[in-house]
Design a protein around this motif. Structure first.
Motif, short mmCIF file in Angstrom:
data_model
loop_
_atom_site.label_atom_id
_atom_site.label_comp_id
_atom_site.label_asym_id
_atom_site.label_seq_id
_atom_site.Cartn_x
_atom_site.Cartn_y
_atom_site.Cartn_z
N UNK A 18 -15.30 -25.09 15.30
CA UNK A 18 -16.56 -26.41 14.65
C UNK A 18 -16.08 -27.58 15.59
N UNK A 19 -15.47 -28.37 16.97
CA UNK A 19 -16.03 -29.03 17.57
C UNK A 19 -16.09 -28.65 18.58
N UNK A 20 -16.48 -27.66 19.15
CA UNK A 20 -16.80 -27.08 20.55
C UNK A 20 -18.96 -26.89 20.04
N UNK A 21 -18.65 -26.81 18.58
CA UNK A 21 -20.08 -26.59 18.02
C UNK A 21 -20.61 -28.14 18.43
N UNK A 22 -20.04 -28.92 17.34
CA UNK A 22 -20.81 -30.30 17.93
C UNK A 22 -21.22 -30.89 18.89
N UNK A 23 -20.08 -30.01 20.11
CA UNK A 23 -20.09 -30.76 21.38
C UNK A 23 -21.07 -30.13 21.94
N UNK A 24 -21.62 -28.81 21.57
CA UNK A 24 -22.49 -28.57 22.52
C UNK A 24 -24.05 -28.75 21.91
N UNK A 25 -24.16 -29.10 20.85
CA UNK A 25 -25.06 -29.89 19.96
C UNK A 25 -25.13 -31.35 19.93
N UNK A 78 -12.51 -33.66 11.95
CA UNK A 78 -12.68 -32.44 12.50
C UNK A 78 -11.09 -31.55 12.21
N UNK A 79 -9.96 -32.27 12.63
CA UNK A 79 -9.01 -32.00 12.20
C UNK A 79 -8.60 -31.57 10.57
N UNK A 80 -8.40 -32.86 10.18
CA UNK A 80 -8.22 -33.03 8.60
C UNK A 80 -9.57 -32.00 8.04
N UNK A 139 -10.48 -25.83 13.69
CA UNK A 139 -10.70 -26.98 14.29
C UNK A 139 -11.67 -26.47 16.33
N UNK A 140 -11.12 -26.53 16.68
CA UNK A 140 -10.98 -26.24 18.82
C UNK A 140 -12.66 -25.67 18.17
N UNK A 188 -4.40 -33.31 15.15
CA UNK A 188 -4.41 -33.80 14.13
C UNK A 188 -4.53 -32.64 13.27
N UNK A 189 -4.95 -31.21 13.02
CA UNK A 189 -5.24 -30.34 12.75
C UNK A 189 -3.42 -29.58 12.14
N UNK A 190 -3.12 -29.51 13.23
CA UNK A 190 -1.23 -29.43 13.15
C UNK A 190 -0.81 -29.84 11.90
N UNK A 191 -0.75 -31.38 12.92
CA UNK A 191 -0.28 -32.33 11.40
C UNK A 191 -0.47 -32.72 10.00
N UNK A 192 -1.83 -31.90 9.64
CA UNK A 192 -2.75 -32.49 8.39
C UNK A 192 -1.91 -30.79 7.60
N UNK A 193 -1.66 -29.62 8.92
CA UNK A 193 -1.29 -28.88 8.02
C UNK A 193 -0.07 -28.90 7.95
N UNK A 194 1.13 -29.06 8.56
CA UNK A 194 2.21 -29.71 8.21
C UNK A 194 2.65 -30.62 7.08
N UNK A 195 1.97 -31.72 6.95
CA UNK A 195 1.57 -32.33 5.83
C UNK A 195 1.13 -32.10 4.68
N UNK A 196 0.28 -30.81 4.53
CA UNK A 196 -0.31 -30.57 3.13
C UNK A 196 0.86 -28.66 3.13
N UNK A 197 2.22 -28.61 3.52
CA UNK A 197 3.73 -27.81 3.22
C UNK A 197 3.06 -26.34 3.45
#
Length: 128
Positions: free
Chosen positions: A77-84, A99-101, A74-75, A40-49
């Motif tokens: 920040x997501x790891x922080x949420x999983x650890x919490x 988080x990817x967006x 993205x990974x 998702x993070x890569x796709x949204x980054x590509x959509x944002x040109x």
């Protein structure tokens, strides 16, 4: 990478801060959520040109791209949420999408303000 996943599952399910030990995630759920976050993070980054790769030479480039800082942020920040032990809904998939967006938006619009480019030694100004 597998040590990170194992430690995340161990800390999220064993001795969490809020005492919610009945919430457990399988290894498949965590791996799927990480993969969703990266895609998702890569796709949204590509959509944002944003460019797919930084400009050449890659080693000395400080340009942001869809492949380098976006999925790593993205990974992380997501790891922080999983650890919490905060997974929100559907075993973290919705949180992974959000988080990817947000990481792609952060890298596109705020990354240069938070992490400025180094000064050019010869000219005394920012590298463009």
């Amino acid at each position: 990478m597998f040590d990170l996943v194992y430690n995340t599952i161990f800390f999220a399910s064993y001795g969490n801060f809020y005492g919610l030990s009945n919430i457990t995630l399988s290894l498949f759920d965590v791996l799927l959520a990480y993969i969703v976050t990266i895609i998702v993070s890569i796709l949204v980054a590509l959509l944002l040109r944003m460019p797919l790769l930084p400009s050449k030479p890659y080693r000395y480039s400080f340009d942001v791209s869809a492949m380098y800082p976006t999925p790593i942020i993205a990974v992380g920040v997501f790891s922080i949420f999983l650890v919490l032990n905060y997974t929100f809904m559907y075993n973290g998939i919705v949180l992974a999408i959000v988080i990817g967006i947000l990481s792609a938006l952060f890298v596109k619009y705020l990354f240069d303000f938070v992490f400025p480019k180094p000064l050019d030694e010869g000219k005394g100004e920012d590298i463009k």
